[in-house]
Write a protein that holds these residues in place. Structure first.
Motif: not given
Length: 115
Positions: A18-23, A25-37
């Motif tokens: 579960l910890f691995g799946c959550a980690l 998912a969080a990494a995927l979320f950051v990769y998809v929605f992160y916008e550089p300055g």
């Protein structure tokens, strides 16, 4: 192995899974929605710059067409039709470029005149 021992080992691994799946998912979320300055979008294209690129491409297509005709890949009828089409396109591009240049010159203030 005894079924109870196997079930206990799987139960011990569930929090790690579960910890691995959550980690993940969080990494995927950051990769998809992160916008550089600052995003360097490059130089903005003007209509004149776009027309210049189209003119260059049209002239290159005319050169290629002439080469293919001389190589015997095109019939005279096909060559004449395609050449006329490319020449019409080039003429329209040049006319629009000239109109833009005339408009640009009219907007410039006269040199040496009074303001």
């Amino acid at each position: 192995m005894h079924p109870n021992i196997l079930a206990a080992e799987v139960a011990n691994e569930v929090p790690f899974i579960l910890f691995g799946c959550a980690l993940f998912a969080a990494a995927l979320f950051v990769y998809v929605f992160y916008e550089p300055g600052d995003i360097d979008a490059g130089e903005a294209k003007t209509r004149y710059g776009y027309l210049q690129e189209r003119k260059d491409a049209t002239y290159e297509n005319l050169r290629d067409l002439n080469f293919e005709y001389k190589a015997g890949k095109l019939s005279e009828v096909d060559y004449a039709m395609q050449r006329a089409s490319l020449e019409d396109e080039a003429a329209a591009i040049l006319a629009e470029m000239e109109a833009i240049e005339k408009t640009r010159l009219r907007k410039l203030p006269a040199k040496g005149g009074r303001a």
